[in-house]
Scaffold this active site. Sequence first.
Site, PDB file in Angstrom:
ATOM      1  N   LYS A 112      13.692 -20.207 -15.592  1.00 47.26           N
ATOM      2  CA  LYS A 112      13.813 -18.756 -15.660  1.00 47.26           C
ATOM      3  C   LYS A 112      12.492 -18.088 -15.990  1.00 47.26           C
ATOM      4  O   LYS A 112      12.172 -17.032 -15.456  1.00 47.26           O
ATOM      5  CB  LYS A 112      14.860 -18.354 -16.718  1.00 47.26           C
ATOM      6  CG  LYS A 112      16.287 -18.440 -16.223  1.00 47.26           C
ATOM      7  CD  LYS A 112      17.217 -17.713 -17.181  1.00 47.26           C
ATOM      8  CE  LYS A 112      18.662 -17.786 -16.700  1.00 47.26           C
ATOM      9  NZ  LYS A 112      19.581 -17.173 -17.669  1.00 47.26           N
ATOM     10  N   LYS A 192      23.051 -23.691  -5.275  1.00 45.97           N
ATOM     11  CA  LYS A 192      24.298 -23.286  -5.913  1.00 45.97           C
ATOM     12  C   LYS A 192      24.519 -21.781  -5.743  1.00 45.97           C
ATOM     13  O   LYS A 192      23.580 -21.009  -5.774  1.00 45.97           O
ATOM     14  CB  LYS A 192      24.214 -23.635  -7.400  1.00 45.97           C
ATOM     15  CG  LYS A 192      25.516 -23.481  -8.152  1.00 45.97           C
ATOM     16  CD  LYS A 192      25.319 -23.880  -9.619  1.00 45.97           C
ATOM     17  CE  LYS A 192      26.452 -23.339 -10.472  1.00 45.97           C
ATOM     18  NZ  LYS A 192      26.228 -23.610 -11.901  1.00 45.97           N
ATOM     19  N   LYS A 195      24.351 -15.069  -8.247  1.00 44.65           N
ATOM     20  CA  LYS A 195      24.150 -13.671  -7.903  1.00 44.65           C
ATOM     21  C   LYS A 195      22.669 -13.337  -7.777  1.00 44.65           C
ATOM     22  O   LYS A 195      22.297 -12.402  -7.095  1.00 44.65           O
ATOM     23  CB  LYS A 195      24.842 -12.742  -8.905  1.00 44.65           C
ATOM     24  CG  LYS A 195      24.836 -13.203 -10.324  1.00 44.65           C
ATOM     25  CD  LYS A 195      26.013 -12.591 -11.106  1.00 44.65           C
ATOM     26  CE  LYS A 195      26.233 -13.351 -12.404  1.00 44.65           C
ATOM     27  NZ  LYS A 195      27.527 -13.136 -13.016  1.00 44.65           N
TER      28      LYS A 195
END
Length: 332
Positions: A112, A192, A195
Amino acid sequence: MAKRVFSGIQPTGTLHIGNYLGAIRNWVDLQRGHDCIYCVVDYHAITIDVDPKELRAASRSMALDLLACGVDPERSILFVQADVPQHTELSWILGCVTSYGDLARMTQFKDKSEKQEFVSAGLFTYPILQAADILIYKALGVPVGEDQVQHLELSRRIARRFNARFGELFPEPEPIVTKGARIMSLADPASKMSKSAGPTHYVGVMEAESSIRKKVRSAVTDVGLTPGEAMSAGVANLFLILEIACETLGDAATVSELKAEFADGRLLYSQLKDTTFERLMGVLRPIQERRARIAAAGDVDDILADGARRASAIASQTMREVRDKVGLGAAA
RNA sequence: AAGCCCGUAGCUCAAUUGGCAGAGCGUCCGACUCCAAAUCGGAAGGCUGGGGGUUCGAGCCCUCCCGGGCUUGCCA
């Protein structure tokens, strides 16, 4: 007393079928035979940039989605994380028994933080808050996907270190390994469903039927396989969605028929897509209708207030024990 | 707190001396395909971080502010 289970979901974006088929469906099932605490984790959401004008509405909306999916406030506790501020208090204390090196090893942080230009300290300490979420309720089980296993292991280490240093208090939470429904992106079956990859990559649980049809129809397949060959990732993903949907609907025949056709090399992907779409809607339609009914009833805020009240009762009891063990505060 | 660098389409980045804001990827539409992908054709997409200034003319120069990165400090 039934085994206590905790799980949380971030209120960012809408719930997609990867979330539902992978996680939330299990939340609903776990309500039978477990003492469940489910949480919309808004403190976690602000580790990355989020619009304050939208956050509260997003939290309510996610709670509504969960109720529509079958989370039952009569049987479980459902609340919004920041309504129980003891989570952050415990998080600070647990942060003091968490090793910097352990945090630095978290792969999700590494992933991230590479994508963000502003990397907050909160993003780094996120797993500590997650440990607090679980431990403050002394939950014994945590339903997790594979991507969260590392964080749960850290929670266990934190619990162990706290207990060793301050005295036995927290049970070590066990992972509840859910049926491995890892739904992939329809547009890119190698990754995967999420969103963050953009709206073409996920199918929202509450999405309009016409839009869902379009997305299922545009799912990536392959150029055609010869009989006996293994399924391509895209086809396997459609089958996975179909399989779970059929299981939910109690339809055992459809999947085996289509699989037989695939094995013979006479399966038309258009047919697979149409059937998958139809069965998927068979699952989603009642959820969407239930959402509309619950929204119309207008008691979501009451449900969340009640959930927060019940969660607070447990959390503040744990915090009394924690403050006592650690020796915090002047008042005994 | 000081110094240096950066901010342009959803994303990654171009734009000559100050002279018509562009490309790739992504998105949308079409062709092809059992359906898709890939490929091909077309389209949309911008207060160039914000305010003020210089200039005939500013993405570019000056100034202040906001945001980000790096470095050296200060206070607790």
